[in-house]
Design a protein around this motif. Sequence first.
Motif, PDB file in Angstrom:
ATOM      1  N   TYR A   1       0.888  -1.332  -0.206  1.00 39.30           N
ATOM      2  CA  TYR A   1       0.100   0.146   0.029  1.00 39.30           C
ATOM      3  C   TYR A   1       0.726   1.513  -0.029  1.00 39.30           C
TER       4      TYR A   1
ATOM      5  N   MET B   1      -5.813   1.428  -6.224  1.00 39.66           N
ATOM      6  CA  MET B   1      -4.400   1.117  -6.625  1.00 39.66           C
ATOM      7  C   MET B   1      -4.365   1.224  -7.936  1.00 39.66           C
TER       8      MET B   1
ATOM      9  N   GLY C   1      -0.073   3.231   4.875  1.00 35.63           N
ATOM     10  CA  GLY C   1      -0.444   2.456   3.595  1.00 35.63           C
ATOM     11  C   GLY C   1      -0.851   3.690   2.479  1.00 35.63           C
ATOM     12  N   LEU C   2      -1.971   3.608   2.035  1.00 33.13           N
ATOM     13  CA  LEU C   2      -2.341   4.698   1.139  1.00 33.13           C
ATOM     14  C   LEU C   2      -2.551   5.838   1.716  1.00 33.13           C
TER      15      LEU C   2
END
Length: 397
Positions: free
Chosen positions: A60, A164, A212-213
Amino acid sequence: MQIPGLIDPVPVARALPARADGRTAVVGLTRPELVAALVDAGIDARQAKMRASQVWHWVYHRGIVDFAAMANIAKETRALLAERFVVGRPEVAQAQVSADGTRKWLLRFADGNEAETVFIPDADRGTLCVSSQVGCTLNCRFCHTGTMALVRNLTPGEIVGQVMLARDALGEWPSALEGRQLTNIVMMGMGEPLYNFEAVKAALGIVMDATGLGLSKRRITLSTSGVVPLMARAGDEIGVNLAVSLHAVTKAVRDEIVPINKRYGIDELLAACAAYPGANNARRITFEYVMLKDKNDSDADARELVRLIRHYRLPAKVNLIPFNPWPGSAYECSTPERIARFSDIVFQGGISAPVRRPRGRDIMAACGQLKSASEKLSRADLDRRAAAKEAGWSAAA
Ligand code: SAH
Ligand code: SF4
């Protein structure tokens, strides 16, 4: 997979998605699910948490899809991971770029179902419009997605996969990149996100994870057509900004164009907005209002909109959306003069009411135009479906 429609949505336990090759898809697992899946695969339980953090970072933060590239993980462990897991991305059936820079991806999932994701670049931000379902059960009369014959909930992996994929296409790894284009997410693609509550909650939890993101909840907006019983939970458990597809201020018109209104009426909906956890003047609720010629666009409608927002003391802004026609749609867009006048009245009432600029019309990427190539229902089929649903609603009431 349960598709609530005739009944109110009830939370169901999530089974981990099974793949034909027996491997487990990493994207879409929550952190605790990833830890449990690693233990299940034979990773030492004492190390599983740390391994999960490492995998999470590569997947991520760095956007890596190949376990072999996860350099800080021992070689044998990488081999085990590759045998039991897959990172992957949704398959892109079609990718289009509009003259105005808007991008649209048609995604095809393992079962052949399709959904769309749209990226809308602006000067100061870039917004990804994410789908929560294939199709939609709600049949709003002006919405193309509501005409799709097939409906199923997307899994968390399929929802996160859209983000993603956009990051891949925009070349925006690692996640912490300065000046990234993808800054905001709106759950305004295909489907009613609150009818897929658990998956949307899991997916947005992953999208918001800071390691992560890393998208902040202030930059994520969930749009609902008004699934009143789940709005408080959305605020408490997901915590993102709320947008509500209001579109009309009288029962007669809202019943016609947003049929869920027959189940949860305007007053109930606005009371739920007033109680929405986290709404305040700094974080206002957005009311979406599609401008339909001679249907919901009169001066009286605008004044009633102001009255309702004031009556419920809502920290609100209104987004006026010029209706985007699609082949076979039953309505026309209001004239620019009418929209300007409507906007003025709402502004004069002290409420911000900008007119949304239509984007990506040339590639059918604009609001409410999203619909994959699957079979189109006739108007008669749609009316039958809506009638069956409404019969269910009154039976359940
Ligand atoms: N199901 C959710 C989110 C997806 S729809 C909801 O209804 O809120 C995203 C937005 O696009 C909604 O406000 C919807 O009403 C609007 N919309 C749908 N069809 C449209 C069309 N043809 N023209 C303009 N806006 C449309
Ligand atoms: Fe579904 Fe939203 Fe379209 Fe209504 S406007 S049919 S709720 S996607």
